[in-house]
Scaffold this motif. Sequence first.
Motif, PDB file in Angstrom:
ATOM      1  N   HIS A  83      18.338  -9.267  -7.536  1.00  0.00           N
ATOM      2  CA  HIS A  83      19.750  -9.586  -7.543  1.00  0.00           C
ATOM      3  C   HIS A  83      20.514  -8.445  -6.887  1.00  0.00           C
ATOM      4  CE1 HIS A  83      20.379  -6.999 -11.057  1.00  0.00           C
ATOM      5  NE2 HIS A  83      19.349  -7.587 -11.591  1.00  0.00           N
ATOM      6  N   THR A  84      21.805  -8.496  -6.901  1.00  0.00           N
ATOM      7  CA  THR A  84      22.584  -7.575  -6.070  1.00  0.00           C
ATOM      8  C   THR A  84      22.286  -6.105  -6.301  1.00  0.00           C
ATOM      9  OG1 THR A  84      24.374  -7.677  -7.671  1.00  0.00           O
ATOM     10  CG2 THR A  84      24.504  -9.154  -5.785  1.00  0.00           C
ATOM     11  N   ARG A  85      21.943  -5.742  -7.503  1.00  0.00           N
ATOM     12  CA  ARG A  85      21.726  -4.320  -7.777  1.00  0.00           C
ATOM     13  C   ARG A  85      20.496  -3.774  -7.052  1.00  0.00           C
ATOM     14  NH1 ARG A  85      20.588  -2.343 -13.641  1.00  0.00           N
ATOM     15  NH2 ARG A  85      20.291  -4.569 -13.737  1.00  0.00           N
ATOM     16  N   TYR A  86      19.515  -4.636  -6.797  1.00  0.00           N
ATOM     17  CA  TYR A  86      18.240  -4.156  -6.288  1.00  0.00           C
ATOM     18  C   TYR A  86      17.952  -4.502  -4.835  1.00  0.00           C
ATOM     19  CZ  TYR A  86      17.384  -3.433 -11.203  1.00  0.00           C
ATOM     20  OH  TYR A  86      17.485  -3.036 -12.493  1.00  0.00           O
ATOM     21  N   ASN A  87      18.862  -5.103  -4.147  1.00  0.00           N
ATOM     22  CA  ASN A  87      18.553  -5.421  -2.759  1.00  0.00           C
ATOM     23  C   ASN A  87      19.798  -5.333  -1.894  1.00  0.00           C
ATOM     24  OD1 ASN A  87      19.879  -8.021  -2.694  1.00  0.00           O
ATOM     25  ND2 ASN A  87      18.220  -8.794  -3.947  1.00  0.00           N
ATOM     26  N   ALA A  88      19.626  -5.651  -0.642  1.00  0.00           N
ATOM     27  CA  ALA A  88      20.692  -5.457   0.340  1.00  0.00           C
ATOM     28  C   ALA A  88      21.872  -6.382   0.122  1.00  0.00           C
ATOM     29  CB  ALA A  88      20.130  -5.652   1.743  1.00  0.00           C
ATOM     30  N   GLN A  89      21.764  -7.323  -0.799  1.00  0.00           N
ATOM     31  CA  GLN A  89      22.900  -8.203  -1.047  1.00  0.00           C
ATOM     32  C   GLN A  89      24.114  -7.449  -1.551  1.00  0.00           C
ATOM     33  OE1 GLN A  89      22.309 -11.726  -3.204  1.00  0.00           O
ATOM     34  NE2 GLN A  89      20.613 -12.401  -1.952  1.00  0.00           N
ATOM     35  N   LEU A  95       8.936  -5.077   5.248  1.00  0.00           N
ATOM     36  CA  LEU A  95       8.107  -3.918   4.888  1.00  0.00           C
ATOM     37  C   LEU A  95       7.904  -3.780   3.385  1.00  0.00           C
ATOM     38  CD1 LEU A  95       9.334  -1.260   7.467  1.00  0.00           C
ATOM     39  CD2 LEU A  95       7.282  -2.714   7.552  1.00  0.00           C
ATOM     40  N   THR A  96       8.876  -4.199   2.571  1.00  0.00           N
ATOM     41  CA  THR A  96       8.704  -4.075   1.129  1.00  0.00           C
ATOM     42  C   THR A  96       7.875  -5.197   0.526  1.00  0.00           C
ATOM     43  OG1 THR A  96      10.787  -5.219   0.605  1.00  0.00           O
ATOM     44  CG2 THR A  96      10.863  -2.811   0.822  1.00  0.00           C
ATOM     45  N   THR A  97       7.614  -6.269   1.283  1.00  0.00           N
ATOM     46  CA  THR A  97       6.873  -7.407   0.736  1.00  0.00           C
ATOM     47  C   THR A  97       5.550  -7.691   1.434  1.00  0.00           C
ATOM     48  OG1 THR A  97       8.129  -8.922   2.152  1.00  0.00           O
ATOM     49  CG2 THR A  97       8.948  -8.567  -0.097  1.00  0.00           C
ATOM     50  N   LEU A  98       5.319  -7.119   2.575  1.00  0.00           N
ATOM     51  CA  LEU A  98       4.139  -7.457   3.372  1.00  0.00           C
ATOM     52  C   LEU A  98       2.831  -7.124   2.666  1.00  0.00           C
ATOM     53  CD1 LEU A  98       3.491  -8.782   6.043  1.00  0.00           C
ATOM     54  CD2 LEU A  98       3.504  -6.527   7.106  1.00  0.00           C
ATOM     55  N   TRP A 142      12.224  -5.579  -2.101  1.00  0.00           N
ATOM     56  CA  TRP A 142      11.458  -5.701  -3.345  1.00  0.00           C
ATOM     57  C   TRP A 142      10.914  -4.346  -3.778  1.00  0.00           C
ATOM     58  CZ3 TRP A 142       8.374 -10.631  -4.502  1.00  0.00           C
ATOM     59  CH2 TRP A 142       9.080 -11.766  -4.076  1.00  0.00           C
ATOM     60  N   TYR A 143      10.899  -4.132  -5.076  1.00  0.00           N
ATOM     61  CA  TYR A 143      10.280  -2.933  -5.640  1.00  0.00           C
ATOM     62  C   TYR A 143       8.770  -3.000  -5.527  1.00  0.00           C
ATOM     63  CZ  TYR A 143      14.402  -0.888  -7.837  1.00  0.00           C
ATOM     64  OH  TYR A 143      15.602  -0.283  -8.071  1.00  0.00           O
ATOM     65  N   ALA A 144       8.139  -1.849  -5.362  1.00  0.00           N
ATOM     66  CA  ALA A 144       6.682  -1.781  -5.260  1.00  0.00           C
ATOM     67  C   ALA A 144       6.008  -2.321  -6.517  1.00  0.00           C
ATOM     68  CB  ALA A 144       6.241  -0.349  -4.991  1.00  0.00           C
ATOM     69  N   GLU A 145       6.608  -2.118  -7.676  1.00  0.00           N
ATOM     70  CA  GLU A 145       6.014  -2.614  -8.922  1.00  0.00           C
ATOM     71  C   GLU A 145       5.923  -4.133  -8.930  1.00  0.00           C
ATOM     72  OE1 GLU A 145       7.854   1.350  -9.666  1.00  0.00           O
ATOM     73  OE2 GLU A 145       8.604  -0.508  -8.773  1.00  0.00           O
ATOM     74  N   LEU A 146       6.909  -4.805  -8.369  1.00  0.00           N
ATOM     75  CA  LEU A 146       6.885  -6.258  -8.318  1.00  0.00           C
ATOM     76  C   LEU A 146       5.849  -6.762  -7.319  1.00  0.00           C
ATOM     77  CD1 LEU A 146       7.929  -8.990  -9.203  1.00  0.00           C
ATOM     78  CD2 LEU A 146       9.822  -8.731  -7.584  1.00  0.00           C
ATOM     79  N   THR A 147       5.800  -6.162  -6.151  1.00  0.00           N
ATOM     80  CA  THR A 147       4.799  -6.610  -5.166  1.00  0.00           C
ATOM     81  C   THR A 147       3.387  -6.304  -5.659  1.00  0.00           C
ATOM     82  OG1 THR A 147       4.995  -4.574  -3.877  1.00  0.00           O
ATOM     83  CG2 THR A 147       6.371  -6.434  -3.209  1.00  0.00           C
TER      84      THR A 147
END
Length: 175
Positions: free
Chosen positions: A127-133, A23-26, A100-105
């Motif tokens: 990286h870990t701070r910004y995703n489910a990792q 959903l964040t990348t589609l 992914w952040y909306a700004e990046l997509t």
Amino acid sequence: MNLTNLYVWRNVCAAYLPLESVLTTLDMADEAVICVDPTSTDETCDLAYAISQKYPQVRVIEHVWDMTSKMGSAIGEASNFALKHVETELVCNVQADEVWYAELTDWVKNSKENFREGDLFSFSFLHTRYNAQELQANAGYKTAVKMARMSTSLKFARDAWCFEGDDTDMLHVGL
């Protein structure tokens, strides 16, 4: 220039957040290919087919992972199988645990027409701070090559975190 998001899943519902990943990348992609292992023992296949029912730009393909891979990594081999099903000029590898952040997509969607032949893009935003990792012990990476211009020599590395190719001029980082 058209972009395909490539997702390769095996038992991802039990460990990750694959729906959030899609959903964040589609929105940045013209199409999406979800490659699932039909031997998954959780709801991975059901989720992939449900997403394809809701979003017409999503195709599901099936590939049984060879857990004794000659390459040394089943996900790398599965990713290379899935890469053969990409028909667009650009491909973006999206892991099941990435959000992914909306700004990046938005940047990808608005910039993809300007990408040059052979460009690879390494996103330090992932990286870990910004995703489910961050939910996984000992997971994470500083940067990952996520997107590339399609080429017949392009393939995923054994760990599927980056691309490899026979043409070393193609393997520069564009971002």
